[in-house]
Design an enzyme around this catalytic site. Sequence first.
Site, PDB file in Angstrom:
ATOM      1  N   LYS A  13       0.763  -1.188   0.143  1.00 36.37           N
ATOM      2  CA  LYS A  13      -0.270   0.602  -0.179  1.00 36.37           C
ATOM      3  C   LYS A  13       0.612   1.439  -0.186  1.00 36.37           C
ATOM      4  O   LYS A  13       0.102   2.396  -0.629  1.00 36.37           O
ATOM      5  CB  LYS A  13      -0.945  -0.419   1.381  1.00 36.37           C
ATOM      6  CG  LYS A  13      -1.876   1.249   1.435  1.00 36.37           C
ATOM      7  CD  LYS A  13      -3.134   0.274   2.038  1.00 36.37           C
ATOM      8  CE  LYS A  13      -2.835   0.002   3.481  1.00 36.37           C
ATOM      9  NZ  LYS A  13      -2.017   1.004   4.554  1.00 36.37           N
ATOM     10  N   ARG A  88      -9.067   3.521   9.128  1.00 38.85           N
ATOM     11  CA  ARG A  88      -9.018   1.821  10.238  1.00 38.85           C
ATOM     12  C   ARG A  88     -10.035   1.360  11.308  1.00 38.85           C
ATOM     13  O   ARG A  88     -10.328   0.275  11.563  1.00 38.85           O
ATOM     14  CB  ARG A  88      -7.736   2.457  10.985  1.00 38.85           C
ATOM     15  CG  ARG A  88      -6.347   2.001  10.671  1.00 38.85           C
ATOM     16  CD  ARG A  88      -6.040   0.976   9.970  1.00 38.85           C
ATOM     17  NE  ARG A  88      -4.440   1.105  10.478  1.00 38.85           N
ATOM     18  CZ  ARG A  88      -3.290   1.294   9.659  1.00 38.85           C
ATOM     19  NH1 ARG A  88      -3.372   2.372   9.519  1.00 38.85           N
ATOM     20  NH2 ARG A  88      -2.310   1.070  10.343  1.00 38.85           N
ATOM     21  N   ARG A 127      11.275  -5.560   4.359  1.00 40.85           N
ATOM     22  CA  ARG A 127      10.931  -4.223   3.985  1.00 40.85           C
ATOM     23  C   ARG A 127      11.537  -2.977   4.584  1.00 40.85           C
ATOM     24  O   ARG A 127      12.074  -3.523   5.575  1.00 40.85           O
ATOM     25  CB  ARG A 127       9.307  -3.731   4.518  1.00 40.85           C
ATOM     26  CG  ARG A 127       9.494  -2.811   4.394  1.00 40.85           C
ATOM     27  CD  ARG A 127       7.674  -2.404   4.287  1.00 40.85           C
ATOM     28  NE  ARG A 127       6.875  -2.644   5.647  1.00 40.85           N
ATOM     29  CZ  ARG A 127       6.153  -2.262   5.978  1.00 40.85           C
ATOM     30  NH1 ARG A 127       5.452  -1.959   4.395  1.00 40.85           N
ATOM     31  NH2 ARG A 127       5.051  -1.915   7.238  1.00 40.85           N
ATOM     32  N   ARG A 160      11.668  -1.138  10.353  1.00 42.82           N
ATOM     33  CA  ARG A 160      11.049  -0.320  10.959  1.00 42.82           C
ATOM     34  C   ARG A 160      10.006  -1.308  12.497  1.00 42.82           C
ATOM     35  O   ARG A 160      10.429  -2.389  12.612  1.00 42.82           O
ATOM     36  CB  ARG A 160       8.962  -0.497  10.373  1.00 42.82           C
ATOM     37  CG  ARG A 160       8.908   0.943   9.803  1.00 42.82           C
ATOM     38  CD  ARG A 160       7.823   1.083   9.061  1.00 42.82           C
ATOM     39  NE  ARG A 160       6.614   0.867   9.847  1.00 42.82           N
ATOM     40  CZ  ARG A 160       5.507   0.795   9.141  1.00 42.82           C
ATOM     41  NH1 ARG A 160       5.349   0.751   7.913  1.00 42.82           N
ATOM     42  NH2 ARG A 160       4.218   0.301   9.841  1.00 42.82           N
ATOM     43  N   ARG A 171      -0.844  -6.939  13.700  1.00 43.02           N
ATOM     44  CA  ARG A 171      -1.538  -6.029  13.300  1.00 43.02           C
ATOM     45  C   ARG A 171      -1.943  -6.254  12.001  1.00 43.02           C
ATOM     46  O   ARG A 171      -3.076  -5.805  12.168  1.00 43.02           O
ATOM     47  CB  ARG A 171       0.293  -5.433  12.293  1.00 43.02           C
ATOM     48  CG  ARG A 171       0.696  -4.621  13.503  1.00 43.02           C
ATOM     49  CD  ARG A 171       2.217  -4.076  12.876  1.00 43.02           C
ATOM     50  NE  ARG A 171       2.379  -2.817  11.466  1.00 43.02           N
ATOM     51  CZ  ARG A 171       3.144  -3.044  10.429  1.00 43.02           C
ATOM     52  NH1 ARG A 171       4.015  -3.670  10.745  1.00 43.02           N
ATOM     53  NH2 ARG A 171       3.096  -2.620   9.886  1.00 43.02           N
TER      54      ARG A 171
HETATM   55  P1  AMP Z   1       1.626   1.958   9.033  1.00 40.87           P
HETATM   56  O1  AMP Z   1       2.513   2.580   8.278  1.00 40.87           O
HETATM   57  O2  AMP Z   1      -0.578   2.523   8.288  1.00 40.87           O
HETATM   58  O3  AMP Z   1       1.331   0.412   8.792  1.00 40.87           O
HETATM   59  O4  AMP Z   1       1.082   2.465  10.885  1.00 40.87           O
HETATM   60  C1  AMP Z   1       1.607   2.570  11.695  1.00 40.87           C
HETATM   61  C2  AMP Z   1       1.095   2.329  12.944  1.00 40.87           C
HETATM   62  O5  AMP Z   1       1.325   3.756  13.260  1.00 40.87           O
HETATM   63  C3  AMP Z   1      -0.056   1.112  13.184  1.00 40.87           C
HETATM   64  O6  AMP Z   1       0.263   0.168  13.742  1.00 40.87           O
HETATM   65  C4  AMP Z   1      -0.976   2.658  14.114  1.00 40.87           C
HETATM   66  O7  AMP Z   1       0.003   1.907  15.591  1.00 40.87           O
HETATM   67  C5  AMP Z   1      -0.352   3.830  13.656  1.00 40.87           C
HETATM   68  N1  AMP Z   1      -1.932   3.965  13.010  1.00 40.87           N
HETATM   69  C6  AMP Z   1      -1.343   4.752  11.639  1.00 40.87           C
HETATM   70  N2  AMP Z   1      -2.402   5.397  11.091  1.00 40.87           N
HETATM   71  C7  AMP Z   1      -3.370   5.128  12.036  1.00 40.87           C
HETATM   72  C8  AMP Z   1      -4.995   5.709  12.646  1.00 40.87           C
HETATM   73  N3  AMP Z   1      -5.640   5.578  11.137  1.00 40.87           N
HETATM   74  N4  AMP Z   1      -5.041   5.270  13.263  1.00 40.87           N
HETATM   75  C9  AMP Z   1      -5.053   4.699  13.997  1.00 40.87           C
HETATM   76  N5  AMP Z   1      -3.428   4.163  14.479  1.00 40.87           N
HETATM   77  C10 AMP Z   1      -2.730   4.500  13.315  1.00 40.87           C
END
Ligand code: AMP
Length: 216
Positions: A13, A88, A127, A160, A171
């Site tokens: 994504k 989310r 990654r 990460r 996740r």
């Molecule tokens: P991502 O890069 O989108 O996988 O996000 C990494 C982490 O950021 C997630 O596992 C959450 O802890 C936090 N996060 C990102 N976007 C959101 C969201 N819309 N709501 C809540 N937590 C978020």
Amino acid sequence: MRIILLGPPGAGKGTQAKQLASKIDLPHISTGDILRKNVSGSTPLGLKAKDFMNKGALVPDELVTQMLSERLKEPDTSKGFILDGYPRTISQAETLDGILKSRSEEIDLVIYLDASDKVIVQRITGRLVCKKCGANFHIKNMPPKRDMICDNCGAELYRRADDNEETIKNRLEVYKKEVSSLIRYYDRRKKLYSISSDGKAEDVLDDMVKLVGAVA
Ligand code: AMP
């Protein structure tokens, strides 16, 4: 055009959102990227979000929503945007609808990037992310030209903190619970289109560009 990209962690994504954004000239807004910047800058938001993120849990709605609504006030979003990582939850989807409604706008298209669990785990555990520009690489599928150095800006690459097998499982579980209701939410509103992202990145991008063209 206002687009949301949905997809499990590892569906590609982030990479696809960045490439689609540059192809169709719209800002890419990733709540994960904004949060990570805050964590690495030790801002008050970053300090509050850090523990949730390291566990693979969602950061509380009020923090993320506040952050997103500030970002959507920036002038580059007037022509549209590609949202990656938000919403989310249904509550976030409703909040987003509310923010857009107050600007007489709405979401035009929701793209669901679908991927199998096997492909997801393989992608996430390999990654590599650039510390400076956020570009993504993969140890096997898309290695950088120089070891742990970003091809785009020359900064160092890192893994990460939440890209380990234990956190990925959590996740994925969190994601699956949440996404099924979001899929229904946008499907009911006739905004949802699904694209398989198990194949080559170029083919997935092509499919997305065609879809955007068809909906525009
Ligand atoms: P991502 O890069 O989108 O996988 O996000 C990494 C982490 O950021 C997630 O596992 C959450 O802890 C936090 N996060 C990102 N976007 C959101 C969201 N819309 N709501 C809540 N937590 C978020």
